[in-house]
Structures are given as C-alpha cells and as structure tokens.
Design a protein around this motif. Structure first.
Motif, PDB file in Angstrom:
ATOM      1  N   ASN A   1      67.399  49.953  19.093  1.00 21.24           N
ATOM      2  CA  ASN A   1      66.980  48.573  18.747  1.00 21.24           C
ATOM      3  C   ASN A   1      66.808  47.849  18.034  1.00 21.24           C
ATOM      4  OD1 ASN A   1      65.901  49.149  21.704  1.00 21.24           O
ATOM      5  ND2 ASN A   1      64.282  50.732  20.508  1.00 21.24           N
ATOM      6  N   VAL A   2      66.905  46.703  18.477  1.00 14.97           N
ATOM      7  CA  VAL A   2      67.674  45.409  17.470  1.00 14.97           C
ATOM      8  C   VAL A   2      66.045  44.232  17.778  1.00 14.97           C
ATOM      9  CG1 VAL A   2      68.455  43.912  16.221  1.00 14.97           C
ATOM     10  CG2 VAL A   2      69.471  45.514  17.358  1.00 14.97           C
TER      11      VAL A   2
ATOM     12  N   GLN B   1      66.589  43.416   8.683  1.00 19.57           N
ATOM     13  CA  GLN B   1      65.858  43.673   7.636  1.00 19.57           C
ATOM     14  C   GLN B   1      64.633  44.242   7.196  1.00 19.57           C
ATOM     15  OE1 GLN B   1      65.858  40.349   5.564  1.00 19.57           O
ATOM     16  NE2 GLN B   1      68.254  39.982   6.793  1.00 19.57           N
ATOM     17  N   LYS B   2      63.651  43.792   5.988  1.00 17.81           N
ATOM     18  CA  LYS B   2      62.528  45.070   6.084  1.00 17.81           C
ATOM     19  C   LYS B   2      61.540  43.764   5.816  1.00 17.81           C
ATOM     20  CE  LYS B   2      65.065  49.494   5.184  1.00 17.81           C
ATOM     21  NZ  LYS B   2      65.603  50.734   4.854  1.00 17.81           N
ATOM     22  N   SER B   3      60.281  44.716   6.213  1.00 20.24           N
ATOM     23  CA  SER B   3      59.703  43.703   6.251  1.00 20.24           C
ATOM     24  C   SER B   3      58.176  45.184   5.873  1.00 20.24           C
ATOM     25  CB  SER B   3      58.747  42.372   6.272  1.00 20.24           C
ATOM     26  OG  SER B   3      58.179  42.755   7.519  1.00 20.24           O
ATOM     27  N   ASP B   4      57.052  45.109   5.142  1.00 18.40           N
ATOM     28  CA  ASP B   4      56.041  46.342   4.846  1.00 18.40           C
ATOM     29  C   ASP B   4      56.229  47.345   5.730  1.00 18.40           C
ATOM     30  OD1 ASP B   4      54.610  43.987   4.499  1.00 18.40           O
ATOM     31  OD2 ASP B   4      53.967  43.008   6.473  1.00 18.40           O
ATOM     32  N   GLY B   5      57.642  47.781   5.102  1.00 23.21           N
ATOM     33  CA  GLY B   5      58.060  48.933   5.892  1.00 23.21           C
ATOM     34  C   GLY B   5      58.827  48.907   6.355  1.00 23.21           C
ATOM     35  N   LEU B   6      58.917  48.209   8.199  1.00 19.52           N
ATOM     36  CA  LEU B   6      59.351  48.173   8.793  1.00 19.52           C
ATOM     37  C   LEU B   6      60.526  47.630   9.015  1.00 19.52           C
ATOM     38  CD1 LEU B   6      56.019  47.034  10.921  1.00 19.52           C
ATOM     39  CD2 LEU B   6      57.146  49.584  11.168  1.00 19.52           C
TER      40      LEU B   6
END
Length: 82
Positions: free
Chosen positions: A11-12, A67-72
């Motif tokens: 999943n992207v 890309q990662k943000s807030d651990g996601l």
C-alpha cells in the motif's frame, strides 16, 4: 542495496499498489541507497533511500521514496509468499 526475501502486497499512501502493465498486486521488494552529491564545497553528501518494487508476474519495477511522519510510513507492505 538490500533485498528482502518474499513476495509482498503493498500500500502506498493508503492505496494498493497495482502493476501498471499487468495489473498484478504482488511484488518483490528491495531498498536502493543513493548518495546525492552536491558539488558545492563544504556541503555534505545526502543519502536517499528508495523502496523498489518489482512485479512478480512481469518484472516491471517501480520506485518510491518512503516518507515517515509521527511514526507512520507512506509505504506499508505485507508478506504474502516466499
């Protein structure tokens, strides 16, 4: 370059990845590391990591930067075979 063993469904950005040529949804995965060179003196080289997915059915290859943000992460993959 790091290759993960197995076959994955991917999943992207929350949407299933589908091969553009054969419409299959199963991929082999590897990470590709690229060193970006800036020709300005005193500027460090940057490292870019691409997630590369190769279609199991037709071998078409697609690359995405994770890309990662807030651990996601923007890329999720689930192993579905070996």
């Amino acid at each position: 370059m790091v290759r993960r063993r197995g076959i994955y469904e991917v999943n992207v950005i929350g949407k299933p990845l589908v091969c553009l040529f054969c419409q299959d949804t199963k991929f082999r995965h590897r990470e590709v590391y690229v060193k970006l060179t800036n020709h300005e003196p005193g500027v460090q080289k940057k490292k870019l990591t691409l997630q590369s997915f190769s279609c199991v059915a037709c071998a078409h290859e697609m690359k995405f930067e994770e890309q990662k943000s807030d651990g996601l992460s923007t890329i999720e993959y689930v192993q579905v075979g070996e």
